[in-house]
Design an enzyme around this catalytic site. Sequence first.
Site: not given
Length: 478
Positions: A225-226, A230, A247
């Site tokens: 995700g963004s 995170g 990630e």
Amino acid sequence: MSSISFKDNFTHIIGGQKVSSALTRDVINPATEEVVASVPVATKEQLDAAIDAAATAFPAWAATPLEQRQSLVEQVGILLNADANQFAEILVKEGGKTKSLADLEVGGTAAWMLAAKAQFLSDEIIIDTPDRRVVSHYVPLGVCAALTPWNFPLTLLIWKVVPALVTGNCLIVKPSPYAPLAAMKFVELAQRVLPPGVLSVLSGDDDLGPWISTHPRIARISLTGSLGAGRAIMKAGSATLKRLTLELSGNDPAIVLDDVDPKVIAPQIFWNALLNSGQICVALKRIYIHDKIYDAVRDELVAFAKTIRVGNGMDPETALGPVQNKDQFTKAKTFLEDCKRNGHTIALGGTVDESQKGYFIPVTIIDNPPDNSKVVREEPFAPILPLMRWSDEDDVIARANDSEYGLGATVWGNDLTRAQSIARRLEAGTVWINEAHQFHWDQPFGGFKLSGLGVEHSKYGLSSWTNIQTITLKKSKT
């Protein structure tokens, strides 16, 4: 293409059972802005129920022999192949993909599952002498969660499902609320093979992610995700010391050397930058082209881009679809507005047809914007591509590395010695030479800097789903 009913057909899967909720939300087709389907919005009680089911299933699943777990995962892949057309249709309608790209995603997802037997961890014998034997082995964590994005709903889901299950964990999936349909149907399909509770799915809103992140009975979270997501998960999960793989965002540079053929390189740059309308974490996003060939490559890119049809993915003539959701559409337009406001040269595109239905951003090529511009410093995640000139090798490497991100990078050139030398100096988790978007279950994938934490795939990714336990045996009698 086969027909599938989207009405009242998508539910949570909890303990192997289809479960709905009082509250629902609509999923929008980004090409038409029409409602594709409605999905339930999970409650906190339903999350607890999914965790209970996973915890109940875990002891038996962890004790199931590795070969049997691998075989069951492979069987799900076989079922997915049998329903490939239906899943591809879902991806087109919820994601805006072209049919060809949706077919590739479904096929690649099934292939990843069919390779489950190649994904395992072996005990490591550290010492084995007449006096002592020391062995390290891998113990599953228990109840885990996968949070997946909207750009590749099946690919990025299976990157978590396969390692989680073959290492003996039970998994709760939270797909993106923008594109939950394929993931929900995949988990439903898997119930034909997997024991109840081993794999569950919950469709949710903005509350579900924080509930998962803070829940004391979830041992691990794997997120694609963004950067903002995170950071939020890392902060929320700190109280219970959750294991994490993150990630996150990228702003991947590509360095094009002066020995390439502009006509040959232009289509490769185009597709590796703008496939899926640029909505790929490791898409080429900043293209540094040697000054000697810059004009020729730019002109070939523009000419090639003009041949590409943008439209609804249900049309077989479409090569690029819309961006996936309204928020991303709005964000992408801010890049175009910034380029115009700051007088950047637009070699192609740049103007959105506001009268057109759907979240369509035209293929846009920005001609040599400054390094500090928004379109260079930030990630558009749309078919917007900046090209920059370079002439000094040390300088272009420094410019490529001048980013808070470090997910992927590419080097393009016929002098392979030179290309490899440049690749080793780039600050990115994966550097491809004369290719991009190449992945394998034995190949570690992760990011440097703010692009992530930990890796997926390979023995390193598999081990992140486990605790490493070392057992020492003193052989002499006591």
